[in-house]
Design an enzyme around this catalytic site. Structure first.
Site, short mmCIF file in Angstrom:
data_model
loop_
_atom_site.label_atom_id
_atom_site.label_comp_id
_atom_site.label_asym_id
_atom_site.label_seq_id
_atom_site.Cartn_x
_atom_site.Cartn_y
_atom_site.Cartn_z
N HIS A 9 39.92 65.05 97.73
CA HIS A 9 40.41 63.98 96.85
C HIS A 9 39.54 63.85 95.59
O HIS A 9 39.32 62.74 95.09
CB HIS A 9 40.53 62.64 97.59
CG HIS A 9 39.26 62.10 98.18
ND1 HIS A 9 39.23 61.41 99.37
CD2 HIS A 9 37.98 62.10 97.73
CE1 HIS A 9 37.99 61.02 99.64
NE2 HIS A 9 37.22 61.42 98.65
N HIS A 191 30.19 69.46 99.30
CA HIS A 191 29.70 69.06 97.98
C HIS A 191 28.60 68.02 98.14
O HIS A 191 28.56 67.26 99.11
CB HIS A 191 30.83 68.53 97.09
CG HIS A 191 31.52 67.28 97.54
ND1 HIS A 191 32.21 67.17 98.72
CD2 HIS A 191 31.65 66.07 96.93
CE1 HIS A 191 32.75 65.96 98.82
NE2 HIS A 191 32.41 65.27 97.76
N GLU A 238 32.53 63.65 104.31
CA GLU A 238 33.92 63.18 104.23
C GLU A 238 34.86 64.00 105.12
O GLU A 238 35.94 63.51 105.49
CB GLU A 238 34.42 63.26 102.78
CG GLU A 238 33.76 62.27 101.84
CD GLU A 238 34.21 62.48 100.39
OE1 GLU A 238 33.97 61.57 99.59
OE2 GLU A 238 34.79 63.54 100.08
#
Length: 292
Positions: A9, A191, A238
């Site tokens: 996202h 990330h 995430e």
């Protein structure tokens, strides 16, 4: 349950769409990777999407961060994240399904917070744009937002997220109305946005995750918070939200498409789309066919 979508996202993905940059050389390979999934999803539209995501301190302040929460509102405004709201439609809720899910998940021993009013940020709107890039005046489905704390320690474990997904799937299937439902698991892939490892991308881990999310989600659920942060970066945790999506699906799934691209704003971007063929039909005795 008709399908599940796992997708990054990254906010700049939404910005690229909003500013018509998807054909630019930097962005075109990423959006070309979405194309087969988008075509399939357009032909298999759900009535409702349950979108599992995290707020990025835009609507939920860090003074009160629920581990798991569900929005129960009639509608959700698009959050202003500091540069104006994205030019996308307001998100319309599915309050009857939301309230059903809250009740069923609480009864399944998950402590669910509820948001009766909520602005939704890029964590939810970018996945909707990955699904439907040109919504016009309205998104093609209503939405149940399911928020997960992946920012403030201690985050829920991967195992707890997979268990929540399985309870979510049971709760969706027990809803008495005849609805077609899709589940989105959002965030990731590897990330890290700050610190000594800023810019970290771990392609071997990402590719392992893309395979195991279909074939061996319990392997991914066995990884600790530290394992995720070590391998995928502080924001790569995430990925535990993908496990909620996977847990909600049955074991009878088909991978329709997947894509992986590096980088998008110093982030590894992935997506995987699964068709859910559902649970076997029930026999007169109330058990599933093929089960003893």
């Amino acid at each position: 349950m008709i399908w599940g979508l796992a997708t990054s996202h990254v906010p700049s993905i939404g910005a690229a769409m909003d500013h018509r940059k998807t054909a630019d050389p930097y962005w075109k390979p990423l959006f070309d990777g979405y194309a087969p999934a988008r075509e399939w999803m357009a032909a298999h539209r759900p009535d409702v999407a349950v979108v599992v995501y995290n707020d990025h301190a835009n609507a939920v302040g860090l003074d009160l961060v629920p581990t798991f929460a569900i929005g129960t509102a009639d509608s959700y405004d698009v959050a202003d994240e500091g540069w104006g709201r994205r030019p996308v439609p307001q998100v319309i809720g599915a309050p009857e399904l939301s309230e059903h899910l809250v009740r069923e998940l609480v009864d399944a021993s998950f402590d669910i917070a509820t948001f009766h009013k909520l602005d939704v940020d890029h964590g939810l709107t970018v996945p909707l744009s990955v699904y439907c890039p040109d919504p016009g005046d309205a998104w093609p489905c209503t939405v149940v937002p399911l928020l997960v704390n992946v920012i403030q320690y201690p985050q829920p474990t991967a195992a707890r997220c997979l268990a929540l997904g399985r309870a979510l799937g049971r709760a969706i299937r027990s809803f008495p109305q005849d609805l077609k439902v899709a589940v989105f698991g959002t965030g990731g892939m590897s990330h890290q946005l700050a610190g000594a490892r800023a810019g970290l991308i771990n392609t071997p881990f990402d590719r392992m995750f893309l395979e195991a999310i279909e074939t061996d989600p319990d392997r991914l659920a066995a990884l600790s918070r530290e394992d995720y942060i070590r391998a995928a970066g502080t924001e790569g945790i995430e990925l535990i939200m993908w496990l909620i999506m996977r847990g909600a699906l049955s074991d009878r799934i088909t991978r329709i498409h997947d894509t992986y691209h590096v980088p998008a704003s110093n982030t590894a971007v992935g997506a995987a789309l699964f068709q859910d063929h559902g649970h076997p039909p029930m026999t007169e005795e109330g058990t599933e066919e093929g089960m003893v």
